[in-house]
Design a protein around this motif. Structure first.
Motif, PDB file in Angstrom:
ATOM      1  N   GLY A 279     -19.009 -10.513   5.182  1.00  0.00           N
ATOM      2  CA  GLY A 279     -19.491 -11.127   3.962  1.00  0.00           C
ATOM      3  C   GLY A 279     -20.766 -10.508   3.430  1.00  0.00           C
ATOM      4  O   GLY A 279     -21.152 -10.787   2.288  1.00  0.00           O
TER       5      GLY A 279
ATOM      6  N   SER B 243     -23.496  -7.088   2.686  1.00  0.00           N
ATOM      7  CA  SER B 243     -23.450  -5.914   1.824  1.00  0.00           C
ATOM      8  C   SER B 243     -24.244  -4.762   2.422  1.00  0.00           C
ATOM      9  O   SER B 243     -25.205  -4.959   3.167  1.00  0.00           O
ATOM     10  CB  SER B 243     -24.021  -6.237   0.441  1.00  0.00           C
TER      11      SER B 243
ATOM     12  N   VAL C 242     -10.229  -1.846  -1.073  1.00  0.00           N
ATOM     13  CA  VAL C 242     -11.634  -2.083  -1.397  1.00  0.00           C
ATOM     14  C   VAL C 242     -11.860  -2.443  -2.856  1.00  0.00           C
ATOM     15  O   VAL C 242     -13.001  -2.730  -3.247  1.00  0.00           O
ATOM     16  CB  VAL C 242     -12.508  -0.869  -1.032  1.00  0.00           C
TER      17      VAL C 242
ATOM     18  N   ARG D 161     -14.515  -5.001  -4.382  1.00  0.00           N
ATOM     19  CA  ARG D 161     -15.593  -5.192  -3.419  1.00  0.00           C
ATOM     20  C   ARG D 161     -16.559  -4.012  -3.372  1.00  0.00           C
ATOM     21  O   ARG D 161     -17.760  -4.205  -3.177  1.00  0.00           O
ATOM     22  CB  ARG D 161     -15.029  -5.430  -2.019  1.00  0.00           C
ATOM     23  N   PHE D 162     -16.040  -2.803  -3.526  1.00  0.00           N
ATOM     24  CA  PHE D 162     -16.856  -1.591  -3.450  1.00  0.00           C
ATOM     25  C   PHE D 162     -17.027  -0.987  -4.839  1.00  0.00           C
ATOM     26  O   PHE D 162     -16.130  -1.068  -5.689  1.00  0.00           O
ATOM     27  CB  PHE D 162     -16.200  -0.539  -2.552  1.00  0.00           C
TER      28      PHE D 162
ATOM     29  N   MET E  41     -21.191  -1.590  -1.151  1.00  0.00           N
ATOM     30  CA  MET E  41     -20.147  -2.299  -0.434  1.00  0.00           C
ATOM     31  C   MET E  41     -20.537  -3.766  -0.321  1.00  0.00           C
ATOM     32  O   MET E  41     -21.525  -4.097   0.340  1.00  0.00           O
ATOM     33  CB  MET E  41     -19.929  -1.691   0.952  1.00  0.00           C
ATOM     34  N   ASN E  42     -19.770  -4.625  -0.950  1.00  0.00           N
ATOM     35  CA  ASN E  42     -19.998  -6.060  -0.920  1.00  0.00           C
ATOM     36  C   ASN E  42     -18.839  -6.761  -0.231  1.00  0.00           C
ATOM     37  O   ASN E  42     -17.757  -6.204  -0.085  1.00  0.00           O
ATOM     38  CB  ASN E  42     -20.164  -6.610  -2.340  1.00  0.00           C
ATOM     39  N   SER E  43     -19.075  -7.998   0.167  1.00  0.00           N
ATOM     40  CA  SER E  43     -18.046  -8.813   0.816  1.00  0.00           C
ATOM     41  C   SER E  43     -17.370  -8.052   1.946  1.00  0.00           C
ATOM     42  O   SER E  43     -16.142  -8.007   2.051  1.00  0.00           O
ATOM     43  CB  SER E  43     -17.009  -9.277  -0.214  1.00  0.00           C
ATOM     44  N   LEU E  44     -18.172  -7.465   2.795  1.00  0.00           N
ATOM     45  CA  LEU E  44     -17.645  -6.618   3.866  1.00  0.00           C
ATOM     46  C   LEU E  44     -16.815  -7.417   4.859  1.00  0.00           C
ATOM     47  O   LEU E  44     -17.118  -8.576   5.158  1.00  0.00           O
ATOM     48  CB  LEU E  44     -18.784  -5.901   4.576  1.00  0.00           C
ATOM     49  N   LYS E  45     -15.778  -6.773   5.351  1.00  0.00           N
ATOM     50  CA  LYS E  45     -14.853  -7.355   6.311  1.00  0.00           C
ATOM     51  C   LYS E  45     -14.862  -6.532   7.592  1.00  0.00           C
ATOM     52  O   LYS E  45     -15.180  -5.340   7.566  1.00  0.00           O
ATOM     53  CB  LYS E  45     -13.435  -7.376   5.741  1.00  0.00           C
TER      54      LYS E  45
ATOM     55  N   ASP F 172     -13.433  -3.098   7.564  1.00  0.00           N
ATOM     56  CA  ASP F 172     -14.177  -2.021   6.914  1.00  0.00           C
ATOM     57  C   ASP F 172     -14.947  -1.176   7.916  1.00  0.00           C
ATOM     58  O   ASP F 172     -15.521  -0.145   7.537  1.00  0.00           O
ATOM     59  CB  ASP F 172     -15.154  -2.582   5.877  1.00  0.00           C
TER      60      ASP F 172
END
Length: 122
Positions: A15, A17, A63, A66-67, A82-86, A89
């Motif tokens: 979640g 960045s 992505v 999100r990216f 990079m946002n909302s990372l999982k 990733d």
């Protein structure tokens, strides 16, 4: 000798960045497309995002939304926000650029950075 230097990788919670940067240096005449790739353990390297010299972008489906890839041509730098990372990733992220190099005669070549590790914890 042209060099790409990446920065911004690290450990982040799901979640969160990160912003990756890649700066090109050397006897560069021009830079065409720039891109970010990533490679997870046991997987092949995959294209994450690319951007042309005039700013047209493409993203991997995984992505999108999100990216964000961007570039600063004056600084020969490409970024990956990079946002909302999982956790999926998690990978080593590599910068790539098509470069025209001044070396007696002008020569075009692909240049790769050494990679920066992004780890996303769950």
């Amino acid at each position: 000798q042209v060099q790409l230097v990446e920065s911004g990788g690290g450990l982040v919670q799901a979640g969160g960045s990160l912003r990756l940067s890649c700066a090109a240096s050397g006897s560069i005449f021009s830079i065409n497309a720039m891109a970010w790739y990533r490679q997870a353990p046991g997987k092949q390297r995959e294209l994450v995002a690319s951007i042309t010299s005039v700013g047209s972008t493409k993203y991997a489906d995984s992505v999108k939304g999100r990216f964000t890839i961007s570039r600063d041509n004056a600084r020969n730098t490409v970024y990956l926000q990079m946002n909302s990372l999982k956790p999926e990733d998690t990978a080593v992220y590599y910068c790539n650029a098509g470069v025209v190099v001044v070396a007696g005669l002008y020569t075009y070549s692909e240049v790769w950075g050494q990679g920066t590790l992004v780890t996303v914890s769950s």
